[in-house]
Design a protein around this motif. Structure first.
Motif, PDB file in Angstrom:
ATOM      1  N   GLU A 138       0.824  -1.195   0.000  1.00  0.00           N
ATOM      2  CA  GLU A 138       0.000   0.000   0.000  1.00  0.00           C
ATOM      3  C   GLU A 138       0.865   1.254   0.000  1.00  0.00           C
ATOM      4  O   GLU A 138       2.036   1.218   0.363  1.00  0.00           O
ATOM      5  CB  GLU A 138      -0.908  -0.009   1.228  1.00  0.00           C
ATOM      6  N   SER A 139       0.254   2.359  -0.376  1.00  0.00           N
ATOM      7  CA  SER A 139       0.924   3.642  -0.352  1.00  0.00           C
ATOM      8  C   SER A 139       1.353   3.974   1.078  1.00  0.00           C
ATOM      9  O   SER A 139       0.635   3.701   2.032  1.00  0.00           O
ATOM     10  CB  SER A 139      -0.045   4.715  -0.864  1.00  0.00           C
ATOM     11  N   GLY A 140       2.553   4.525   1.195  1.00  0.00           N
ATOM     12  CA  GLY A 140       3.025   4.936   2.511  1.00  0.00           C
ATOM     13  C   GLY A 140       3.708   3.852   3.312  1.00  0.00           C
ATOM     14  O   GLY A 140       3.888   3.992   4.519  1.00  0.00           O
ATOM     15  N   THR A 141       4.102   2.749   2.679  1.00  0.00           N
ATOM     16  CA  THR A 141       4.754   1.656   3.414  1.00  0.00           C
ATOM     17  C   THR A 141       6.266   1.644   3.216  1.00  0.00           C
ATOM     18  O   THR A 141       6.912   0.634   3.440  1.00  0.00           O
ATOM     19  CB  THR A 141       4.158   0.287   3.017  1.00  0.00           C
TER      20      THR A 141
END
Length: 120
Positions: free
Chosen positions: A91-94
């Protein structure tokens, strides 16, 4: 947790608080790595270092060490040293891009993977 329990059940190995070659850790195997030199399972948390702000301070250079960044950097360095391609998904932000950029700058600075052998 389902996969963790499955691996433990089919391994035929006993569980132990301090695990080695013949024993698996009581808690999740995904929270550990196997140290070949010491022949024991070690928690990833033991490799997480204290956060030190970048000098000079630059917001885009902030890397907060976590179990995920330590584990991802470990595998990235190992696979690249063995000349395998790597693709992070999630996911975005990982911290996928951050892990790659941070690992690239460390490699350019001469830091290498701690593994002795790529095994094929």
């Amino acid at each position: 947790r389902g996969r963790d329990e499955f691996v433990k059940s089919v391994s035929g190995r006993t569980l132990a608080a301090v695990a080695g070659k013949a024993k698996l850790p009581k808690d999740s195997i995904y929270d550990h790595y196997f140290d070949i030199d010491k022949a024991t399972w070690i928690p990833w948390t033991s490799l997480v270092t204290e956060y030190k702000p970048p000098v000079p301070f630059k917001f885009s250079a902030i890397v907060v060490p976590t179990v995920d960044t330590v584990r991802n950097t470990f595998f990235l360095n190992h696979f690249l040293e063995c000349k395998h391609t790597v693709m992070f998904v999630g996911e975005s932000g990982t911290a996928k891009t951050l892990t790659d950029l941070h690992s690239s700058s460390a490699r350019e600075g001469g830091a290498g993977c701690r593994r002795r052998s790529c095994g094929g």
